[in-house]
Motif scaffolding. Structure first.
Motif, PDB file in Angstrom:
ATOM      1  N   GLY A  12       0.848  -1.203   0.000  1.00 15.19           N
ATOM      2  CA  GLY A  12       0.000   0.000   0.000  1.00 15.19           C
ATOM      3  C   GLY A  12       0.874   1.240   0.000  1.00 15.19           C
ATOM      4  N   GLY A  16      -0.439   5.901   4.838  1.00 13.43           N
ATOM      5  CA  GLY A  16       0.038   5.005   5.897  1.00 13.43           C
ATOM      6  C   GLY A  16       1.324   4.311   5.482  1.00 13.43           C
ATOM      7  N   GLY A  17       1.358   3.788   4.257  1.00  9.78           N
ATOM      8  CA  GLY A  17       2.523   3.060   3.759  1.00  9.78           C
ATOM      9  C   GLY A  17       3.749   3.957   3.688  1.00  9.78           C
ATOM     10  N   PHE A  34       4.917  -1.340  -2.099  1.00  8.11           N
ATOM     11  CA  PHE A  34       4.242  -1.917  -3.260  1.00  8.11           C
ATOM     12  C   PHE A  34       2.809  -1.391  -3.347  1.00  8.11           C
ATOM     13  CE2 PHE A  34       7.632  -4.733  -2.119  1.00  8.11           C
ATOM     14  CZ  PHE A  34       8.215  -5.029  -3.345  1.00  8.11           C
ATOM     15  N   ARG A  36      -0.735  -1.188  -5.587  1.00  3.60           N
ATOM     16  CA  ARG A  36      -1.503  -1.875  -6.624  1.00  3.60           C
ATOM     17  C   ARG A  36      -1.781  -0.984  -7.844  1.00  3.60           C
ATOM     18  NH1 ARG A  36      -7.228  -3.699  -4.479  1.00  3.60           N
ATOM     19  NH2 ARG A  36      -7.362  -1.463  -4.159  1.00  3.60           N
ATOM     20  N   ARG A  44      -7.597  11.795  -3.580  1.00  2.76           N
ATOM     21  CA  ARG A  44      -8.457  11.073  -2.651  1.00  2.76           C
ATOM     22  C   ARG A  44      -8.797  11.929  -1.442  1.00  2.76           C
ATOM     23  NH1 ARG A  44      -5.976   5.230  -2.263  1.00  2.76           N
ATOM     24  NH2 ARG A  44      -5.651   4.883  -4.461  1.00  2.76           N
ATOM     25  N   ILE A  48      -7.995  17.729   3.983  1.00  2.00           N
ATOM     26  CA  ILE A  48      -7.544  17.089   5.226  1.00  2.00           C
ATOM     27  C   ILE A  48      -7.301  18.196   6.242  1.00  2.00           C
ATOM     28  CG2 ILE A  48      -5.660  15.779   6.305  1.00  2.00           C
ATOM     29  CD1 ILE A  48      -6.998  13.956   4.387  1.00  2.00           C
ATOM     30  N   LEU A 120      -0.566  -7.191  -4.142  1.00  3.89           N
ATOM     31  CA  LEU A 120      -0.285  -8.348  -3.274  1.00  3.89           C
ATOM     32  C   LEU A 120      -1.432  -9.344  -3.377  1.00  3.89           C
ATOM     33  CD1 LEU A 120       1.469  -9.279  -0.506  1.00  3.89           C
ATOM     34  CD2 LEU A 120      -0.859  -8.995   0.350  1.00  3.89           C
ATOM     35  N   ASP A 149      -2.703  -1.411   3.368  1.00  2.00           N
ATOM     36  CA  ASP A 149      -3.464  -1.479   2.118  1.00  2.00           C
ATOM     37  C   ASP A 149      -4.939  -1.146   2.304  1.00  2.00           C
ATOM     38  OD1 ASP A 149      -3.509  -3.862   3.549  1.00  2.00           O
ATOM     39  OD2 ASP A 149      -3.565  -5.160   1.798  1.00  2.00           O
ATOM     40  N   TYR A 207     -14.549  23.663   4.514  1.00  2.00           N
ATOM     41  CA  TYR A 207     -13.382  24.460   4.895  1.00  2.00           C
ATOM     42  C   TYR A 207     -12.527  24.705   3.651  1.00  2.00           C
ATOM     43  CZ  TYR A 207     -11.596  19.645   5.374  1.00  2.00           C
ATOM     44  OH  TYR A 207     -11.272  18.336   5.154  1.00  2.00           O
ATOM     45  N   ASP A 311      -5.688   2.454   7.837  1.00  3.58           N
ATOM     46  CA  ASP A 311      -7.062   2.028   7.592  1.00  3.58           C
ATOM     47  C   ASP A 311      -7.194   0.513   7.442  1.00  3.58           C
ATOM     48  OD1 ASP A 311      -7.792   4.664   7.669  1.00  3.58           O
ATOM     49  OD2 ASP A 311      -8.676   4.741   5.669  1.00  3.58           O
TER      50      ASP A 311
HETATM   51  C1  LIG Z   1     -15.081  11.573   3.995  1.00  3.38           C
HETATM   52  C2  LIG Z   1     -13.689  11.402   4.573  1.00  3.38           C
HETATM   53  C3  LIG Z   1     -12.998  12.502   5.092  1.00  3.38           C
HETATM   54  C4  LIG Z   1     -11.734  12.354   5.682  1.00  3.38           C
HETATM   55  N1  LIG Z   1     -11.121  13.442   6.216  1.00  3.38           N
HETATM   56  C5  LIG Z   1      -9.943  13.269   6.860  1.00  3.38           C
HETATM   57  C6  LIG Z   1      -9.296  14.379   7.516  1.00  3.38           C
HETATM   58  O1  LIG Z   1      -9.770  15.530   7.515  1.00  3.38           O
HETATM   59  N2  LIG Z   1      -8.129  14.126   8.163  1.00  3.38           N
HETATM   60  C7  LIG Z   1      -7.573  12.886   8.197  1.00  3.38           C
HETATM   61  O2  LIG Z   1      -6.507  12.701   8.801  1.00  3.38           O
HETATM   62  N3  LIG Z   1      -8.150  11.832   7.585  1.00  3.38           N
HETATM   63  C8  LIG Z   1      -9.313  11.986   6.930  1.00  3.38           C
HETATM   64  N4  LIG Z   1      -9.893  10.898   6.345  1.00  3.38           N
HETATM   65  C9  LIG Z   1      -9.247   9.559   6.481  1.00  3.38           C
HETATM   66  C10 LIG Z   1      -7.989   9.341   5.623  1.00  3.38           C
HETATM   67  O3  LIG Z   1      -8.264   9.616   4.275  1.00  3.38           O
HETATM   68  C11 LIG Z   1      -7.471   7.882   5.783  1.00  3.38           C
HETATM   69  O4  LIG Z   1      -7.621   7.473   7.101  1.00  3.38           O
HETATM   70  C12 LIG Z   1      -5.979   7.750   5.444  1.00  3.38           C
HETATM   71  O5  LIG Z   1      -5.741   8.155   4.126  1.00  3.38           O
HETATM   72  C13 LIG Z   1      -5.503   6.280   5.628  1.00  3.38           C
HETATM   73  O6  LIG Z   1      -4.487   5.942   4.821  1.00  3.38           O
HETATM   74  P1  LIG Z   1      -4.009   4.418   4.550  1.00  3.38           P
HETATM   75  O7  LIG Z   1      -2.687   4.581   3.878  1.00  3.38           O
HETATM   76  O8  LIG Z   1      -4.079   3.586   5.762  1.00  3.38           O
HETATM   77  O9  LIG Z   1      -5.077   3.760   3.549  1.00  3.38           O
HETATM   78  P2  LIG Z   1      -5.459   4.167   2.057  1.00  3.38           P
HETATM   79  O10 LIG Z   1      -5.287   5.614   1.849  1.00  3.38           O
HETATM   80  O11 LIG Z   1      -6.784   3.566   1.794  1.00  3.38           O
HETATM   81  O12 LIG Z   1      -4.375   3.428   1.141  1.00  3.38           O
HETATM   82  C14 LIG Z   1      -4.314   2.050   0.901  1.00  3.38           C
HETATM   83  C15 LIG Z   1      -3.474   1.831  -0.354  1.00  3.38           C
HETATM   84  O13 LIG Z   1      -3.247   0.436  -0.524  1.00  3.38           O
HETATM   85  C16 LIG Z   1      -3.382   0.103  -1.892  1.00  3.38           C
HETATM   86  N5  LIG Z   1      -3.734  -1.326  -1.973  1.00  3.38           N
HETATM   87  C17 LIG Z   1      -4.915  -1.894  -1.635  1.00  3.38           C
HETATM   88  N6  LIG Z   1      -4.861  -3.231  -1.815  1.00  3.38           N
HETATM   89  C18 LIG Z   1      -3.613  -3.499  -2.263  1.00  3.38           C
HETATM   90  C19 LIG Z   1      -2.934  -4.708  -2.640  1.00  3.38           C
HETATM   91  N7  LIG Z   1      -3.557  -5.919  -2.566  1.00  3.38           N
HETATM   92  N8  LIG Z   1      -1.654  -4.635  -3.066  1.00  3.38           N
HETATM   93  C20 LIG Z   1      -1.011  -3.421  -3.146  1.00  3.38           C
HETATM   94  N9  LIG Z   1      -1.605  -2.258  -2.810  1.00  3.38           N
HETATM   95  C21 LIG Z   1      -2.886  -2.296  -2.370  1.00  3.38           C
HETATM   96  C22 LIG Z   1      -4.490   1.032  -2.371  1.00  3.38           C
HETATM   97  O14 LIG Z   1      -4.478   1.187  -3.794  1.00  3.38           O
HETATM   98  C23 LIG Z   1      -4.171   2.323  -1.628  1.00  3.38           C
HETATM   99  O15 LIG Z   1      -3.324   3.171  -2.346  1.00  3.38           O
HETATM  100  C24 LIG Z   1     -11.126  11.050   5.736  1.00  3.38           C
HETATM  101  C25 LIG Z   1     -11.787   9.952   5.165  1.00  3.38           C
HETATM  102  C26 LIG Z   1     -13.055  10.106   4.605  1.00  3.38           C
HETATM  103  C27 LIG Z   1     -13.743   8.875   4.070  1.00  3.38           C
END
Ligand SMILES: Cc1cc2nc3c(=O)[nH]c(=O)nc-3n(C[C@H](O)[C@H](O)[C@H](O)COP(=O)(O)OP(=O)(O)OC[C@H]3O[C@@H](n4cnc5c(N)ncnc54)[C@H](O)[C@@H]3O)c2cc1C
Length: 420
Positions: A12, A16-17, A34, A36, A44, A48, A120, A149, A207, A311
Motif C-alpha cells: 500500500g 500510511g505506507g 508496493f 496496486r 483522494r 484534510i 499483493l 493497504d 473548509y 485504515d
Molecule cells: C469523507 C472522509 C474525510 C476524511 N477526512 C480526513 C481528515 O480531515 N483528516 C484525516 O486525517 N483523515 C481523513 N480521512 C481519512 C484518511 O483519508 C485515511 O484514514 C488515510 O488516508 C488512511 O491511509 P491508509 O494509507 O491507511 O489507507 P489508504 O489511503 O486507503 O491506502 C491504501 C493503499 O493500498 C493500496 N492497496 C490496496 N490493496 C492493495 C494490494 N492488494 N496490493 C497493493 N496495494 C494495495 C491502495 O491502492 C491504496 O493506495 C477522511 C476519510 C473520509 C472517508
C-alpha cells in the motif's frame, strides 16, 4: 563485513505506507513499498484538516512544509437555515489537501523503492522471514511485512477473513469548488471559516483548502465540503450506488457514474434544508462525489512477522478527522518498537499492545459523534444520547480535534463560546 540491513515489505503506497516506510528508513531498515494502482495516486479525500501531531510526524521524516502546509483557518461557525450565525468557536487550524500531503511524502521517499502496479495476492511466513507474492507472479522476501493497504486490505483478509467494514447507516456527499467560482455570499460567509450547518439528522461542513498545484494565493484556493446524510442500506444506499445503466457498485461508486437523478435529488434536498451560502456552494459544484461511511475494527494487528497499520486495521468515521494522523502514529509506534526489541515478533507484539487500544478508542469516539445520523434507534435513550452530539457547541468542539490521541473524553461542550 557490512551488516545486512533488515528489510520491510510495505503493501500500500498511500499515506500510511509512506509514513511507515520513511520512519523505518530512519531507524536503518531497508524498505520497499508496493502499490496496486499503476497511475500516480491523487485526489483522494480532497481536504484534510491538520493537527500539530501530524506536523511533528512530518518533521520526524524530514518534511518541513512551514507556511506551505495549507490554508490557515481561525474560526469555526455554525449557520442556521436562514444563514444566521448560530455558533462560533475560535479554533486555529490548517487545512490542506490529500494531494499535497501525499506529494510531500512521495517526494521524500526514494522513487526506486516505490513499486507501482504491484498487487499483493498472498503472504507466506516461514522461520526467519516472510514472502510477499504479487499478481504479476513476482515475489519478495523480507524480515517484516506491513499491511498498509486500506479498508479492504488483502493482508487483513488473509489473517482475519471475517473482519469486514460495517456500513454506518449514512453517506457523505463531497465536493470541491474553485474559490474563483464561489458566489459572493459563499465567499464571504463560508470561505474564511470551518463552517457547519446542521439540518435534523444531517451534518454539512466545509473548509478552505489549497488550489491546484498547492496554490495558496487568494483567489486560487478551493472550498471543500462534506455533507453527511442518512441512507438506509437496503434501499437508499443501494439506489445511490446504482449507475445510469442499472449496475449496482459495491462499497463505492466512481464520481462520473453517479446517476444524474441521485445528484438532482441531493441538490434539491439541499435547497430545502441548508443555509443559503451552502446552497450556493452546491449549485456551483460540478462533480460531487459520494462516499458511504464505514466502521472497521480489527481484533488483532500483529501476526508473527506481519502487521496491519492505518485504515487496514481501523477505520473511524471521518468526524474525528484523524485517519492520516492515526496512520502516521501507527508507523511511529512500529518504528519505536522495532528499535527497542531486536526480535521482530516481540516488537510487533509490543506494537499491537499499544495500538489496539488506541484504534478501538478512535473508532468508538467517531461512532459516537456520528450516531445521530442514523435513521433507526433501538431505544429513546439511545436516540437522546446520540442527539447530544448534534448541537452546534458539540459539533464544533468535537469535530477533527484528535482528542483520541491524548485520551481525552467527551463532555467538552462547555469549552465552546457559542453565540446562540
Ligand atoms: C469523507 C472522509 C474525510 C476524511 N477526512 C480526513 C481528515 O480531515 N483528516 C484525516 O486525517 N483523515 C481523513 N480521512 C481519512 C484518511 O483519508 C485515511 O484514514 C488515510 O488516508 C488512511 O491511509 P491508509 O494509507 O491507511 O489507507 P489508504 O489511503 O486507503 O491506502 C491504501 C493503499 O493500498 C493500496 N492497496 C490496496 N490493496 C492493495 C494490494 N492488494 N496490493 C497493493 N496495494 C494495495 C491502495 O491502492 C491504496 O493506495 C477522511 C476519510 C473520509 C472517508
Amino acid at each position: 563485513m557490512p551488516v545486512q540491513k533488515r528489510r520491510a515489505i510495505i503493501i500500500g503506497g498511500s499515506m500510511g505506507g509512506l509514513f511507515a516506510a520513511l520512519l523505518l528508513e530512519r531507524i536503518g531498515w531497508d524498505t520497499h513499498v508496493f502499490e496496486r494502482v499503476t497511475a500516480e495516486l491523487s485526489g483522494r479525500g480532497a481536504g484534510i484538516v491538520t493537527h500539530p501531531e501530524l506536523v511533528e510526524t512530518l518533521a520526524l521524516v524530514g518534511i518541513h512544509p512551514g507556511d506551505d502546509l495549507g490554508v490557515p483557518i481561525e474560526e469555526r461557525r455554525t449557520l442556521g437555515i436562514d444563514g444566521d450565525v448560530i455558533g462560533r468557536y475560535r479554533c486555529p487550524q490548517i487545512a490542506t489537501s490529500w494531494n499535497h500531503l501525499f506529494q510531500m511524502l512521495r517526494n521524500a521517499y526514494p522513487a526506486e523503492r516505490y513499486h507501482q502496479g504491484k498487487e499483493l495476492v498472498r503472504i507466506e511466513e516461514h522461520s526467519g522471514g516472510v514472502t510477499a507474492h504479487f499478481a504479476d507472479g513476482s515475489s519478495m522476501e523480507g524480515d517484516l511485512l506491513l499491511g498498509a493497504d486500506g479498508i479492504r486490505s488483502a493482508v487483513r483478509q488473509q489473517f482475519l477473513p471475517d473482519v469486514r467494514p460495517v456500513y454506518a447507516g449514512y453517506v457523505a456527499w463531497r465536493g470541491l469548488v474553485e474559490e474563483s467560482a464561489l458566489p459572493q455570499a459563499a465567499l464571504q460567509d463560508l470561505f474564511p471559516y470551518f463552517a457547519f450547518c446542521l439540518p435534523p439528522g444531517e451534518q454539512m461542513l466545509g473548509y478552505p483548502v489549497a488550489g491546484a498545484g498547492n496554490d495558496l494565493r487568494q483567489g486560487h484556493r478551493r472550498y471543500n465540503f462534506v455533507w453527511y446524510r442518512p441512507a438506509d442500506e437496503s434501499d437508499e444506499l443501494r439506489r445511490l450506488l446504482t449507475d445510469e445503466r442499472g449496475h449496482t457498485h459495491s462499497g463505492s461508486i466512481p464520481p462520473p457514474l453517479i446517476a444524474a437523478r441521485s445528484i438532482g435529488e441531493m441538490r434539491s434536498h439541499g435547497e430545502r434544508v441548508l443555509a443559503p451560502p451552502f446552497r450556493e456552494l452546491l449549485r456551483v459544484t460540478e462533480q460531487p462525489f459520494l462516499q458511504p461511511i464505514y466502521d472497521l475494527e480489527s481484533p488483532r494487528m500483529a501476526f508473527q512477522r506481519v502487521a496491519l497499520i492505518g485504515d487496514a486495521a481501523f477505520v473511524a468515521r471521518p468526524h474525528v478527522g484523524g485517519g492520516v494522523a492515526k496512520a502516521a502514529h501507527d508507523g511511529m509506534a512500529l518504528a519505536q518498537a522495532l528499535s527497542t526489541e531486536v526480535d521482530v515478533e516481540s516488537a510487533l507484539n509490543r506494537f499491537e499492545a499499544e495500538r489496539l487500544a488506541i484504534g478501538r478508542r478512535i473508532v468508538d469516539q467517531a461512532r459516537r459523534l456520528g450516531s445521530y445520523m442514523r435513521t433507526r434507534f433501538e431505544s429513546l435513550e439511545e436516540r437522546q444520547l446520540a442527539e447530544r452530539h448534534q448541537t452546534p457547541e458539540a459539533v464544533m468542539n468535537e469535530t477533527a480535534l484528535l482528542t483520541f490521541l491524548h485520551g481525552a473524553d467527551f463532555g467538552q461542550a462547555e469549552r465552546v463560546q457559542a453565540t446562540m
